[in-house]
Enzyme design. Sequence first.
Site, PDB file in Angstrom:
ATOM      1  N   ASP A   1       1.263  -4.377 -28.368  1.00  0.00           N
ATOM      2  CA  ASP A   1       0.207  -3.594 -29.176  1.00  0.00           C
ATOM      3  C   ASP A   1       0.768  -2.305 -30.057  1.00  0.00           C
ATOM      4  O   ASP A   1       0.334  -2.193 -31.184  1.00  0.00           O
ATOM      5  CB  ASP A   1      -0.981  -3.146 -28.245  1.00  0.00           C
ATOM      6  CG  ASP A   1      -0.566  -2.719 -27.009  1.00  0.00           C
ATOM      7  OD1 ASP A   1      -0.673  -3.478 -26.259  1.00  0.00           O
ATOM      8  OD2 ASP A   1      -0.127  -1.696 -26.860  1.00  0.00           O
TER       9      ASP A   1
ATOM     10  N   ASP B   1       5.902   3.027 -29.252  1.00  0.00           N
ATOM     11  CA  ASP B   1       5.768   4.584 -29.195  1.00  0.00           C
ATOM     12  C   ASP B   1       7.379   5.132 -29.208  1.00  0.00           C
ATOM     13  O   ASP B   1       8.003   5.214 -30.064  1.00  0.00           O
ATOM     14  CB  ASP B   1       5.056   4.785 -27.879  1.00  0.00           C
ATOM     15  CG  ASP B   1       4.767   6.412 -27.689  1.00  0.00           C
ATOM     16  OD1 ASP B   1       4.472   6.931 -28.787  1.00  0.00           O
ATOM     17  OD2 ASP B   1       4.571   6.952 -26.587  1.00  0.00           O
TER      18      ASP B   1
ATOM     19  N   LYS C   1       3.919   4.169 -33.746  1.00  0.00           N
ATOM     20  CA  LYS C   1       3.706   5.579 -33.756  1.00  0.00           C
ATOM     21  C   LYS C   1       5.083   6.298 -33.907  1.00  0.00           C
ATOM     22  O   LYS C   1       5.955   6.554 -32.854  1.00  0.00           O
ATOM     23  CB  LYS C   1       3.093   5.840 -32.255  1.00  0.00           C
ATOM     24  CG  LYS C   1       2.322   6.817 -32.387  1.00  0.00           C
ATOM     25  CD  LYS C   1       1.840   7.620 -30.723  1.00  0.00           C
ATOM     26  CE  LYS C   1       0.733   6.740 -29.998  1.00  0.00           C
ATOM     27  NZ  LYS C   1       0.768   7.662 -28.963  1.00  0.00           N
TER      28      LYS C   1
ATOM     29  N   PHE D   1      -2.686  10.297 -28.963  1.00  0.00           N
ATOM     30  CA  PHE D   1      -2.694   9.349 -27.887  1.00  0.00           C
ATOM     31  C   PHE D   1      -3.979   8.627 -28.279  1.00  0.00           C
ATOM     32  O   PHE D   1      -4.833   8.979 -28.646  1.00  0.00           O
ATOM     33  CB  PHE D   1      -3.003   9.942 -26.520  1.00  0.00           C
ATOM     34  CG  PHE D   1      -2.735   9.184 -25.417  1.00  0.00           C
ATOM     35  CD1 PHE D   1      -1.419   8.745 -25.153  1.00  0.00           C
ATOM     36  CD2 PHE D   1      -3.966   8.527 -24.885  1.00  0.00           C
ATOM     37  CE1 PHE D   1      -1.047   7.703 -24.148  1.00  0.00           C
ATOM     38  CE2 PHE D   1      -3.516   7.395 -23.856  1.00  0.00           C
ATOM     39  CZ  PHE D   1      -1.941   7.316 -23.598  1.00  0.00           C
TER      40      PHE D   1
ATOM     41  N   ARG E   1      -9.695   0.158 -22.379  1.00  0.00           N
ATOM     42  CA  ARG E   1      -9.010  -1.202 -22.979  1.00  0.00           C
ATOM     43  C   ARG E   1     -10.080  -2.087 -23.462  1.00  0.00           C
ATOM     44  O   ARG E   1      -9.541  -2.634 -24.607  1.00  0.00           O
ATOM     45  CB  ARG E   1      -8.498  -2.075 -21.570  1.00  0.00           C
ATOM     46  CG  ARG E   1      -7.288  -1.353 -21.165  1.00  0.00           C
ATOM     47  CD  ARG E   1      -6.337  -2.450 -20.476  1.00  0.00           C
ATOM     48  NE  ARG E   1      -5.382  -1.710 -19.353  1.00  0.00           N
ATOM     49  CZ  ARG E   1      -4.320  -1.339 -19.516  1.00  0.00           C
ATOM     50  NH1 ARG E   1      -3.831  -1.476 -20.825  1.00  0.00           N
ATOM     51  NH2 ARG E   1      -3.492  -0.744 -18.473  1.00  0.00           N
TER      52      ARG E   1
HETATM   53  P1  IMP Z   1       7.099   2.927 -25.493  1.00  0.00           P
HETATM   54  O1  IMP Z   1       7.878   2.276 -24.668  1.00  0.00           O
HETATM   55  O2  IMP Z   1       6.991   4.505 -25.481  1.00  0.00           O
HETATM   56  O3  IMP Z   1       7.533   2.616 -26.958  1.00  0.00           O
HETATM   57  O4  IMP Z   1       5.624   2.743 -25.146  1.00  0.00           O
HETATM   58  C1  IMP Z   1       5.301   1.394 -25.337  1.00  0.00           C
HETATM   59  C2  IMP Z   1       3.775   1.131 -24.315  1.00  0.00           C
HETATM   60  O5  IMP Z   1       3.408   2.543 -23.887  1.00  0.00           O
HETATM   61  C3  IMP Z   1       3.006   0.417 -25.006  1.00  0.00           C
HETATM   62  O6  IMP Z   1       3.020  -1.053 -24.195  1.00  0.00           O
HETATM   63  C4  IMP Z   1       1.693   0.747 -25.002  1.00  0.00           C
HETATM   64  O7  IMP Z   1       0.843  -0.021 -24.241  1.00  0.00           O
HETATM   65  C5  IMP Z   1       1.923   2.104 -24.242  1.00  0.00           C
HETATM   66  N1  IMP Z   1       1.369   3.352 -24.920  1.00  0.00           N
HETATM   67  C6  IMP Z   1       2.211   3.979 -26.135  1.00  0.00           C
HETATM   68  N2  IMP Z   1       1.377   4.817 -26.297  1.00  0.00           N
HETATM   69  C7  IMP Z   1       0.179   4.433 -26.197  1.00  0.00           C
HETATM   70  C8  IMP Z   1      -1.055   5.473 -26.549  1.00  0.00           C
HETATM   71  O8  IMP Z   1      -1.147   6.422 -27.225  1.00  0.00           O
HETATM   72  N3  IMP Z   1      -2.219   4.983 -25.711  1.00  0.00           N
HETATM   73  C9  IMP Z   1      -2.059   3.783 -24.707  1.00  0.00           C
HETATM   74  N4  IMP Z   1      -0.804   3.381 -24.413  1.00  0.00           N
HETATM   75  C10 IMP Z   1       0.146   3.713 -24.964  1.00  0.00           C
HETATM   76 MG    MG Z   2       1.474  -1.569 -22.844  1.00  0.00          MG
END
Ligand code: IMP
Ligand code: MG
Length: 181
Positions: A101, A104, A132, A153, A166
């Site tokens: 979804d 980040d 993001k 966030f 969720r």
């Molecule tokens: P990454 O590994 O930092 O890219 O994070 C990705 C995962 O973290 C995704 O599967 C998202 O579900 C969760 N995530 C990242 N940012 C947010 C947020 O702002 N709200 C909720 N979940 C997040």
């Molecule tokens: Mg996730």
Amino acid sequence: MDQGRLIVSEEEIRELVVRMSGEINRYYGSREGEPPVLVLGILNSVFVFLADLVRKLTFDMEIEFIRASSYGNAFDSSGNVRILYEPTVSLEGRDVLIVDDLIDTGHTLDTLSRYCREKGARSIASAVLLDKFERREVDFKPEFVGRTIENVFVGGYGLDGGGHFRQCPAVYSFSKKSPTL
Ligand code: IMP
Ligand code: MG
């Protein structure tokens, strides 16, 4: 940080899903004589987006899940991605479309793409609804992105904050200290 501000409305999510599904359908084409695409959703947060997306995809597919957790605490990625549940089919020789979804820091998709390669996937592409981008820590570019969002966030549409929100149909920003939607 502001609380409960609408970031992506239900209507916009619908439009993004339609646009992305068109792009993904064109990318995989008719796939005559090819094995089904293996769509790999990243649990837990992907369940809402994946359900909407796959119902607009027209090629033959199998749907599997992988569960990963990168959070040191409820809000900040540790950069250390743990795989908690693995797909039950072999990835050897498969065309894998990883779906999440939100990207980040990029650690989750980067790690899971490498996992698929190590398991022998023939091709790997990834699709995320939200990007993001300001938070990226690794150089990872998903093939399909719905839209970028600012560095706040968010919760809703499958995304949780501390385990909540969720089920909300749209995406909202909220405070890390006192989440209210
Ligand atoms: P990454 O590994 O930092 O890219 O994070 C990705 C995962 O973290 C995704 O599967 C998202 O579900 C969760 N995530 C990242 N940012 C947010 C947020 O702002 N709200 C909720 N979940 C997040
Ligand atoms: Mg996730």
